[in-house]
Motif scaffolding. Structure first.
Motif, PDB file in Angstrom:
ATOM      1  N   ALA A 296     -13.778   6.712   6.129  1.00 54.78           N
ATOM      2  CA  ALA A 296     -14.348   5.377   6.310  1.00 54.78           C
ATOM      3  C   ALA A 296     -15.215   5.013   5.122  1.00 54.78           C
ATOM      4  CB  ALA A 296     -15.151   5.313   7.604  1.00 54.78           C
ATOM      5  N   GLY A 297     -14.937   5.623   3.956  1.00 51.54           N
ATOM      6  CA  GLY A 297     -15.778   5.337   2.802  1.00 51.54           C
ATOM      7  C   GLY A 297     -14.983   5.094   1.536  1.00 51.54           C
TER       8      GLY A 297
ATOM      9  N   LEU B 208       2.354  -0.188   0.898  1.00 54.21           N
ATOM     10  CA  LEU B 208       2.679  -1.411   0.159  1.00 54.21           C
ATOM     11  C   LEU B 208       2.791  -2.586   1.123  1.00 54.21           C
ATOM     12  CD1 LEU B 208       5.408  -0.134  -2.342  1.00 54.21           C
ATOM     13  CD2 LEU B 208       2.935  -0.193  -2.611  1.00 54.21           C
ATOM     14  N   LEU B 209       3.486  -2.349   2.247  1.00 55.74           N
ATOM     15  CA  LEU B 209       3.667  -3.404   3.233  1.00 55.74           C
ATOM     16  C   LEU B 209       2.314  -3.865   3.781  1.00 55.74           C
ATOM     17  CD1 LEU B 209       5.710  -5.022   4.996  1.00 55.74           C
ATOM     18  CD2 LEU B 209       5.464  -3.210   6.702  1.00 55.74           C
ATOM     19  N   GLY B 210       1.443  -2.884   4.092  1.00 57.36           N
ATOM     20  CA  GLY B 210       0.118  -3.223   4.615  1.00 57.36           C
ATOM     21  C   GLY B 210      -0.636  -4.115   3.647  1.00 57.36           C
ATOM     22  N   ALA B 211      -0.566  -3.792   2.350  1.00 54.40           N
ATOM     23  CA  ALA B 211      -1.264  -4.600   1.351  1.00 54.40           C
ATOM     24  C   ALA B 211      -0.710  -6.013   1.332  1.00 54.40           C
ATOM     25  CB  ALA B 211      -1.132  -3.949  -0.027  1.00 54.40           C
ATOM     26  N   VAL B 212       0.621  -6.135   1.370  1.00 51.22           N
ATOM     27  CA  VAL B 212       1.242  -7.467   1.333  1.00 51.22           C
ATOM     28  C   VAL B 212       0.789  -8.283   2.550  1.00 51.22           C
ATOM     29  CG1 VAL B 212       3.411  -8.728   1.463  1.00 51.22           C
ATOM     30  CG2 VAL B 212       3.239  -6.703   0.012  1.00 51.22           C
TER      31      VAL B 212
ATOM     32  N   LEU C 270      -4.975   1.110  -3.542  1.00 44.08           N
ATOM     33  CA  LEU C 270      -5.973   1.634  -2.598  1.00 44.08           C
ATOM     34  C   LEU C 270      -5.295   2.178  -1.351  1.00 44.08           C
ATOM     35  CD1 LEU C 270      -8.636  -1.162  -3.002  1.00 44.08           C
ATOM     36  CD2 LEU C 270      -8.939   1.243  -3.539  1.00 44.08           C
ATOM     37  N   GLY C 271      -4.298   1.435  -0.863  1.00 39.65           N
ATOM     38  CA  GLY C 271      -3.595   1.875   0.343  1.00 39.65           C
ATOM     39  C   GLY C 271      -2.865   3.191   0.118  1.00 39.65           C
ATOM     40  N   LEU C 272      -2.142   3.275  -1.014  1.00 41.68           N
ATOM     41  CA  LEU C 272      -1.404   4.507  -1.315  1.00 41.68           C
ATOM     42  C   LEU C 272      -2.360   5.697  -1.358  1.00 41.68           C
ATOM     43  CD1 LEU C 272       0.970   3.199  -4.131  1.00 41.68           C
ATOM     44  CD2 LEU C 272       1.713   4.203  -1.967  1.00 41.68           C
TER      45      LEU C 272
ATOM     46  N   LEU D 237      -9.668  -1.400   4.391  1.00 49.26           N
ATOM     47  CA  LEU D 237      -8.677  -0.484   3.820  1.00 49.26           C
ATOM     48  C   LEU D 237      -8.073   0.411   4.896  1.00 49.26           C
ATOM     49  CD1 LEU D 237     -10.483   0.488   0.519  1.00 49.26           C
ATOM     50  CD2 LEU D 237      -8.610  -1.111   0.841  1.00 49.26           C
ATOM     51  N   LEU D 238      -8.915   0.849   5.834  1.00 47.93           N
ATOM     52  CA  LEU D 238      -8.420   1.685   6.924  1.00 47.93           C
ATOM     53  C   LEU D 238      -7.416   0.886   7.766  1.00 47.93           C
ATOM     54  CD1 LEU D 238      -9.046   4.570   7.706  1.00 47.93           C
ATOM     55  CD2 LEU D 238     -10.811   3.759   9.249  1.00 47.93           C
TER      56      LEU D 238
END
Lengths: 291, 290
Positions: free
Chosen positions: A33-34, A236-240, A17-19, A220-221
């Motif tokens: 924002a959706g 990837l870092l944000g997800a971790v 999702l982040g990528l 997610l934002l």
């Protein structure tokens, strides 16, 4: 160990999702924002096709991506003419519209009760019902999507996207149809989100509309901005970080409802702090604050 | 005939809500020039403030309402001072400000949910259950109040902006904050006052919605989006344009879709927001006038 595998699967899904969201927010400067709604489109497609019609999960992924792309073309006629804060407002309205559908189209989505009993995928005699094998599947997808994103953003197509972010008017002068570029990247981005949604539905086996509400889009934002705008490794870092951080609440004794609320508040605080201290995020190259 | 009357009253009810929110929001928008989505959380704060006073010391309605309105205006001012002022000093783009306001909204909603839980609560034990017979249509008292208050507030806002020195300076700040500052207007004070007014109106909406349909921590955001939609339909040209937008939106919501189930009405509003954003995509909001 099984707990770690579960976390790793979630991290993988949120990395997808982040990528995909970073392609829009970081590389093209379009703060959607959706995004969670398209995640939901994939999840609901897989849930409905696999429970009602007994499909294998893999083809449902393709259908989900197709539906997301179709929706992006419908919405795109509006979104592509917008940028900046108006783009965010429009995607927000669109996502609430989709949430209303998830919640109220009872005959299709089973409303607030959600859909249970979603199967795990099977292919070539391999059964992905164990968490370890599912993790392997998710990781394959993460690697493929990571490579795709890298390829996209390093191509001439990606350079046009970044010029749209910097100055849409200027790149139009050189004859680029920026609306077409914005449409294509939006379609790619939401297709990946739908893929993540299919994986998510198949992994947790139960979905209801609350998984895909606006607060999830906001999460997610936050994930993308925290990890780093216009940085694939940052996503990837944000997800971790954002998957592991709330797990700390579990260990200091918060649970259930209050943990969920604390998480929500924490994301808000992170977002505000980032805007003050580091608008480009941890590994980013472009700041959300620049005009 | 009854059906028409019912639809008309429902439409007016929806219009009053969008009008109040739109008017409050325009005070923020015209001084700070960005879409402050944390305004939705201020609406919830006003409602829950009133609920708090009612639950703890069983205060009468007027006192709870007043407390809710004060609370939301003060918290709005604090948020403005602590977060939005410093960010705007750093020349953050409108998009960056919007994202920050999303963060603020998220924090406020989480705090409300931790204090009051996220289950649905109402302020209705305040004698709001009485209904008034109008022909053969029943109307709750709250809705009459809402209609009346919306008209009064509209009149007051119009007078404030057109007939007072404060209104004049506010319009000057909206027109060009830098020039306003150069000729000696204390723009910071004007922004603070506008924030206080916006917060008070948010509190009023929160209290009314708490009495009418009930409160949950996320109640404010859809209301705010309705207010924004009404303002955008009107074209962001001052209170009269908000009124025009609110009436069109209310009419659209109820007259055009009277045979659809209630849950789908919001979908109409957000569809309208998308369409109006598209139609006004070339219209620069920064040239809008109060």
């Amino acid at each position: 160990m099984s707990y770690l595998i579960q976390l790793a699967i979630l991290i993988g899904i949120y990395a997808l999702l982040g990528l995909s969201l970073n392609l829009l927010v970081g590389y093209t400067g379009l703060a959607s924002a959706g995004h969670a709604s398209f995640f939901g489109v994939g999840a609901y497609t897989t849930a409905i096709l696999s429970t009602v019609f007994g499909w294998n999960v893999f083809p449902t992924m393709l259908v989900g991506m197709g539906i997301a792309i179709a929706l992006s073309v419908i919405g795109g006629s509006i979104f592509t003419s917008l940028s900046g804060d108006r783009y965010t407002l429009a995607t927000l309205a669109f996502s609430i519209l989709l949430s209303t559908i998830f919640l109220n189209w009872n005959s299709l989505t089973n409303g607030a009760l959600g859909i249970a009993g979603i199967p795990r995928p099977q292919m070539f005699g391999i059964d992905f019902s164990s968490n370890a094998s599912f993790l392997a599947l998710v990781m394959v997808f993460v690697i493929c999507v990571f490579a795709l994103c890298l390829f996209l953003t390093r191509s001439s197509f990606g350079r046009v996207l970044q010029s749209i972010r910097e100055d849409e008017g200027a790149i139009q002068v050189f004859g680029y149809h920026t609306r077409r570029y914005k449409q294509v990247i939006f379609a790619i981005s939401v297709a990946i989100a739908a893929l993540a949604g299919s994986l998510f539905a198949s992994y947790v086996m139960f979905i209801d509309p609350s998984f895909f509400w606006f607060s999830e889009s906001l999460f997610l934002l936050t994930l993308v901005i925290l990890g780093g705008l216009a940085s694939h490794a940052g996503s990837l870092l944000g997800a971790v970080v954002l998957i592991l951080l709330p797990e700390a609440f579990r260990f200091i004794g918060f649970s259930g409802e209050s943990a969920a609320q604390l998480r929500q508040g924490l994301y808000g605080v992170v977002l505000i702090l980032l805007l003050f201290r580091r608008p480009q995020g941890l590994m980013g190259t472009y700041g959300i604050n620049s005009s | 005939m009854d059906l028409f009357l019912t639809l008309l009253l429902n439409g007016l009810h929806a219009s009053s809500l969008s009008l109040l929110v739109g008017l409050g929001f325009s005070f923020l928008f015209f001084t700070r020039k960005f879409f402050d989505l944390s305004y939705g959380a201020l609406i919830s704060i006003g409602g829950y403030g009133a609920l708090f006073l009612k639950q703890t010391i069983s205060a009468p309605l007027w006192l709870s309402a007043l407390f809710g309105m004060c609370l939301s205006s003060v918290i709005g001012l604090i948020i403005g001072k602590l977060i939005f002022d410093p960010l705007q000093t750093k020349k953050t783009s409108p998009l960056g400000m919007l994202v920050a306001s999303l963060g603020v909204m998220s924090v406020c909603q989480a705090v409300i949910a931790l204090l009051f839980t996220s289950r649905f609560q109402t302020l209705t034990s305040f004698a709001a259950d009485q209904t008034v017979q109008l022909g053969q249509v029943e109307l709750t008292q709250v809705r009459i109040w809402l209609l009346g208050l919306a008209s009064v507030v509209f009149g007051l806002v119009w007078l404030l902006l057109r007939k007072t020195t404060f209104g004049k300076t506010l319009r000057a700040v909206n027109d060009d904050a830098v020039v306003a500052k150069v000729i000696g207007i204390n723009t910071q004070r004007i922004t603070d006052l506008a924030t206080l007014i916006a917060g008070t109106l948010a509190g009023l909406v929160g209290v009314l919605i708490g009495m009418d349909t009930g409160l949950e921590p996320t109640v404010g955001l859809p209301l705010l989006l309705k207010g924004i939609t009404a303002s955008l339909i009107g074209g962001l040209q001052g209170p009269v344009s908000v009124l025009a937008g609110a009436l069109s939106l209310g009419g659209l919501e109820h007259l055009a879709v009277w045979n659809l189930p209630g849950a789908w009405k919001d979908a109409i509003v957000f569809g309208a927001l998308l369409i109006v954003l598209k139609l006004r995509s070339r219209h620069s909001f920064s040239t809008s006038r109060l």
